[in-house]
Design a protein around this motif. Structure first.
Motif, PDB file in Angstrom:
ATOM      1  N   SER A  63       0.696  -1.031  -0.005  1.00  0.00           N
ATOM      2  CA  SER A  63      -0.032  -0.110   0.030  1.00  0.00           C
ATOM      3  C   SER A  63       0.662   1.258  -0.231  1.00  0.00           C
ATOM      4  CB  SER A  63      -1.004   0.151   1.251  1.00  0.00           C
ATOM      5  OG  SER A  63      -0.044  -0.161   2.303  1.00  0.00           O
ATOM      6  N   LEU A  64       0.207   2.308  -0.587  1.00  0.00           N
ATOM      7  CA  LEU A  64       0.632   3.550  -0.456  1.00  0.00           C
ATOM      8  C   LEU A  64      -0.105   4.824   0.377  1.00  0.00           C
ATOM      9  CD1 LEU A  64       2.787   5.558  -1.722  1.00  0.00           C
ATOM     10  CD2 LEU A  64       1.530   6.118  -3.345  1.00  0.00           C
ATOM     11  N   GLU A  65       0.693   5.512   1.171  1.00  0.00           N
ATOM     12  CA  GLU A  65      -0.282   6.351   2.153  1.00  0.00           C
ATOM     13  C   GLU A  65       0.021   7.563   1.574  1.00  0.00           C
ATOM     14  OE1 GLU A  65       0.640   6.315   6.300  1.00  0.00           O
ATOM     15  OE2 GLU A  65      -0.065   4.291   6.299  1.00  0.00           O
ATOM     16  N   LEU A  66      -1.099   8.701   1.448  1.00  0.00           N
ATOM     17  CA  LEU A  66      -1.283   9.772   0.506  1.00  0.00           C
ATOM     18  C   LEU A  66      -1.822  10.676   1.569  1.00  0.00           C
ATOM     19  CD1 LEU A  66      -2.888   8.682  -2.331  1.00  0.00           C
ATOM     20  CD2 LEU A  66      -0.647   8.769  -1.863  1.00  0.00           C
ATOM     21  N   THR A  67      -1.146  11.814   1.954  1.00  0.00           N
ATOM     22  CA  THR A  67      -1.714  12.888   2.957  1.00  0.00           C
ATOM     23  C   THR A  67      -1.860  14.132   2.194  1.00  0.00           C
ATOM     24  OG1 THR A  67      -0.498  11.644   5.015  1.00  0.00           O
ATOM     25  CG2 THR A  67      -0.846  14.107   5.181  1.00  0.00           C
ATOM     26  N   CYS A  68      -2.952  14.794   2.834  1.00  0.00           N
ATOM     27  CA  CYS A  68      -3.077  16.391   2.373  1.00  0.00           C
ATOM     28  C   CYS A  68      -3.468  16.988   3.901  1.00  0.00           C
ATOM     29  CB  CYS A  68      -4.151  16.532   1.486  1.00  0.00           C
ATOM     30  SG  CYS A  68      -4.681  18.115   1.164  1.00  0.00           S
ATOM     31  N   ILE A  69      -2.808  18.076   3.999  1.00  0.00           N
ATOM     32  CA  ILE A  69      -3.103  18.926   4.894  1.00  0.00           C
ATOM     33  C   ILE A  69      -3.443  20.319   4.487  1.00  0.00           C
ATOM     34  CG2 ILE A  69      -2.289  19.958   7.462  1.00  0.00           C
ATOM     35  CD1 ILE A  69      -0.332  17.517   7.732  1.00  0.00           C
ATOM     36  N   ARG A  70      -4.332  20.921   5.137  1.00  0.00           N
ATOM     37  CA  ARG A  70      -4.526  22.462   4.823  1.00  0.00           C
ATOM     38  C   ARG A  70      -4.827  23.284   5.967  1.00  0.00           C
ATOM     39  NH1 ARG A  70     -10.117  24.120   1.842  1.00  0.00           N
ATOM     40  NH2 ARG A  70     -10.678  24.069   4.006  1.00  0.00           N
ATOM     41  N   SER A  72      -4.728  27.862   7.212  1.00  0.00           N
ATOM     42  CA  SER A  72      -4.882  28.986   6.661  1.00  0.00           C
ATOM     43  C   SER A  72      -3.405  29.558   6.094  1.00  0.00           C
ATOM     44  CB  SER A  72      -5.353  30.349   7.905  1.00  0.00           C
ATOM     45  OG  SER A  72      -4.332  30.095   8.976  1.00  0.00           O
ATOM     46  N   ASP A  73      -2.391  28.834   6.400  1.00  0.00           N
ATOM     47  CA  ASP A  73      -0.903  29.245   6.150  1.00  0.00           C
ATOM     48  C   ASP A  73      -0.692  28.482   4.856  1.00  0.00           C
ATOM     49  OD1 ASP A  73      -0.468  30.811   8.439  1.00  0.00           O
ATOM     50  OD2 ASP A  73       0.175  29.012   9.608  1.00  0.00           O
ATOM     51  N   GLY A  74      -1.252  27.482   4.472  1.00  0.00           N
ATOM     52  CA  GLY A  74      -0.902  26.745   3.256  1.00  0.00           C
ATOM     53  C   GLY A  74      -1.255  25.290   3.199  1.00  0.00           C
ATOM     54  N   TYR A  75      -0.403  24.450   2.313  1.00  0.00           N
ATOM     55  CA  TYR A  75      -1.051  23.062   2.128  1.00  0.00           C
ATOM     56  C   TYR A  75       0.253  22.391   2.319  1.00  0.00           C
ATOM     57  CZ  TYR A  75      -5.425  24.620  -0.293  1.00  0.00           C
ATOM     58  OH  TYR A  75      -6.610  24.888  -0.386  1.00  0.00           O
ATOM     59  N   TYR A  76      -0.043  21.186   2.764  1.00  0.00           N
ATOM     60  CA  TYR A  76       1.261  20.161   2.700  1.00  0.00           C
ATOM     61  C   TYR A  76       0.633  18.806   2.033  1.00  0.00           C
ATOM     62  CZ  TYR A  76       4.109  16.386   4.677  1.00  0.00           C
ATOM     63  OH  TYR A  76       4.993  15.330   4.615  1.00  0.00           O
ATOM     64  N   TYR A  77       1.509  18.215   1.005  1.00  0.00           N
ATOM     65  CA  TYR A  77       0.906  17.117   0.595  1.00  0.00           C
ATOM     66  C   TYR A  77       2.190  15.872   0.672  1.00  0.00           C
ATOM     67  CZ  TYR A  77      -2.351  19.704  -2.043  1.00  0.00           C
ATOM     68  OH  TYR A  77      -3.139  20.521  -2.640  1.00  0.00           O
ATOM     69  N   ASP A  78       1.990  14.735   0.918  1.00  0.00           N
ATOM     70  CA  ASP A  78       2.921  13.847   0.918  1.00  0.00           C
ATOM     71  C   ASP A  78       2.605  12.514   0.191  1.00  0.00           C
ATOM     72  OD1 ASP A  78       4.090  11.164   2.516  1.00  0.00           O
ATOM     73  OD2 ASP A  78       5.417  12.791   2.944  1.00  0.00           O
ATOM     74  N   TYR A  79       3.245  12.013  -0.527  1.00  0.00           N
ATOM     75  CA  TYR A  79       2.868  10.817  -1.327  1.00  0.00           C
ATOM     76  C   TYR A  79       3.984   9.868  -0.994  1.00  0.00           C
ATOM     77  CZ  TYR A  79      -0.785  12.067  -4.520  1.00  0.00           C
ATOM     78  OH  TYR A  79      -1.978  12.311  -5.308  1.00  0.00           O
ATOM     79  N   GLY A  80       3.649   8.927  -0.054  1.00  0.00           N
ATOM     80  CA  GLY A  80       4.752   7.814   0.169  1.00  0.00           C
ATOM     81  C   GLY A  80       6.059   8.275   0.522  1.00  0.00           C
ATOM     82  N   GLY A  81       5.923   9.403   1.430  1.00  0.00           N
ATOM     83  CA  GLY A  81       7.138   9.769   2.101  1.00  0.00           C
ATOM     84  C   GLY A  81       7.690  11.037   1.277  1.00  0.00           C
ATOM     85  N   SER A  82       7.201  11.564   0.281  1.00  0.00           N
ATOM     86  CA  SER A  82       7.813  12.646  -0.361  1.00  0.00           C
ATOM     87  C   SER A  82       6.956  13.863  -0.202  1.00  0.00           C
ATOM     88  CB  SER A  82       8.073  12.184  -2.035  1.00  0.00           C
ATOM     89  OG  SER A  82       8.813  11.130  -2.174  1.00  0.00           O
ATOM     90  N   GLY A  83       7.179  14.568   0.693  1.00  0.00           N
ATOM     91  CA  GLY A  83       6.404  15.775   1.186  1.00  0.00           C
ATOM     92  C   GLY A  83       6.899  16.966   0.509  1.00  0.00           C
ATOM     93  N   VAL A  84       5.733  17.920   0.317  1.00  0.00           N
ATOM     94  CA  VAL A  84       5.998  19.227  -0.301  1.00  0.00           C
ATOM     95  C   VAL A  84       5.219  20.166   0.605  1.00  0.00           C
ATOM     96  CG1 VAL A  84       6.102  20.878  -2.291  1.00  0.00           C
ATOM     97  CG2 VAL A  84       6.355  18.300  -2.704  1.00  0.00           C
ATOM     98  N   LEU A  85       5.632  21.263   0.791  1.00  0.00           N
ATOM     99  CA  LEU A  85       4.832  22.328   1.353  1.00  0.00           C
ATOM    100  C   LEU A  85       4.565  23.450   0.279  1.00  0.00           C
ATOM    101  CD1 LEU A  85       6.144  22.960   4.805  1.00  0.00           C
ATOM    102  CD2 LEU A  85       3.821  22.836   4.372  1.00  0.00           C
TER     103      LEU A  85
END
Length: 212
Positions: A63-70, A72-85
Motif C-alpha cells: 500500500s501507499l499512504e497519501l496525506t493532505c493538510i490544509r 490558513s498558512d498553506g498546504y502540505y502534500y505527502d506521497y509515500g514519504g515525499s512531502g512538499v509544502l
C-alpha cells in the motif's frame, strides 16, 4: 494476465477520477446519494483546516499512504514519504522542499503559484469527492465507521461486455467527504480489487510541518 488486470483497474480508476474531478450532479432522492454544491465539492463542504491521510492499494499489493493538510498558512502534500509544502505569501504560494534536518526550506527557482495551481499538483484531492460520476446510481447500503468517523455507505455495480465492477463508497456524514472508495473487478475469469481508504481525518488541532 495479472499485469493486464492491474492495467485495467488503473485505467478505470483514472477515468473515474477525471470524471469526479470535473463534477456532476445526480438526481438523488430516496436512498440514492445526492451530489450537490457544484463541482468544487471539497471547497463547499470542508471549509476549515483539515489533515487527511488515505491508504491506497491494488489487489492486496503493497500500500501507499497519501496525506493532505490544509491550514490558513498553506498546504502540505505527502506521497509515500515525499512531502512538499506550499506556504501562502500574499495572493500566491511559495514552494518548500524537505531538508536534511527534517524541516522544509523555500525553493526559489519555482515561481509562486496560485491556489488553483497548488491544488492541481496532486490529483488525489479528487478522490475526496470521488462519486460525482455515479452519484445518481449509488444506492445506500447502511452505515460504516471509517477512521473513527460515521459514514453512509453506498454501492453501485457496473457491467460491460462480460466484465463487472462493484463499487463501494463511504461518505462522511459530517463533511460529505468520501472516506473510502473501493471496487472489485471481474473480467475474463480474473479478478482484482482496489481500495482507497482514509486512515486519519482531523478537522481541528491541525498544523503544517516546520519550515523556514
Amino acid at each position: 494476465m495479472r499485469k493486464k488486470l492491474v492495467t485495467l483497474a488503473l485505467a478505470i480508476t483514472l477515468a473515474l477520477s477525471l470524471v469526479a474531478c470535473g463534477g456532476g450532479n445526480g438526481s438523488g432522492g430516496g436512498d440514492r446519494f445526492e451530489y450537490g454544491n457544484g463541482a468544487d465539492y471539497i471547497a463547499n463542504n470542508l471549509k476549515g483546516d483539515y489533515s487527511i491521510t488515505y491508504r491506497y492499494s491494488i489487489s492486496g499489493a503493497d500500500s501507499l499512504e497519501l496525506t493532505c493538510i490544509r491550514t490558513s498558512d498553506g498546504y502540505y502534500y505527502d506521497y509515500g514519504g515525499s512531502g512538499v509544502l506550499y506556504i501562502k505569501s500574499g495572493a500566491k504560494y511559495d514552494t518548500y522542499y524537505g531538508s536534511a534536518d527534517g524541516g522544509f526550506i523555500k525553493v526559489d527557482f519555482i515561481e509562486p503559484m496560485t491556489e488553483d495551481q497548488v491544488k492541481a499538483q496532486f490529483i488525489f484531492i479528487g478522490w475526496m469527492s470521488h462519486y460525482g460520476s455515479y452519484a445518481s446510481d449509488m444506492v445506500k447500503d447502511g452505515s460504516e465507521t471509517v477512521a473513527g468517523r460515521s459514514c453512509d455507505r453506498y454501492k453501485y455495480t457496473w457491467s460491460y461486455f462480460g466484465s463487472s465492477v462493484k463499487y463501494t463508497y463511504c461518505i462522511d456524514k459530517a463533511t460529505g467527504v468520501c472516506l473510502k472508495y473501493a471496487y472489485d473487478v471481474a473480467s475474463g475469469g480474473q479478478s482484482g480489487s482496489l481500495t482507497f481508504e482514509c486512515i486519519e481525518f482531523k478537522t481541528n488541532g491541525v498544523k503544517l510541518p516546520a519550515y523556514n
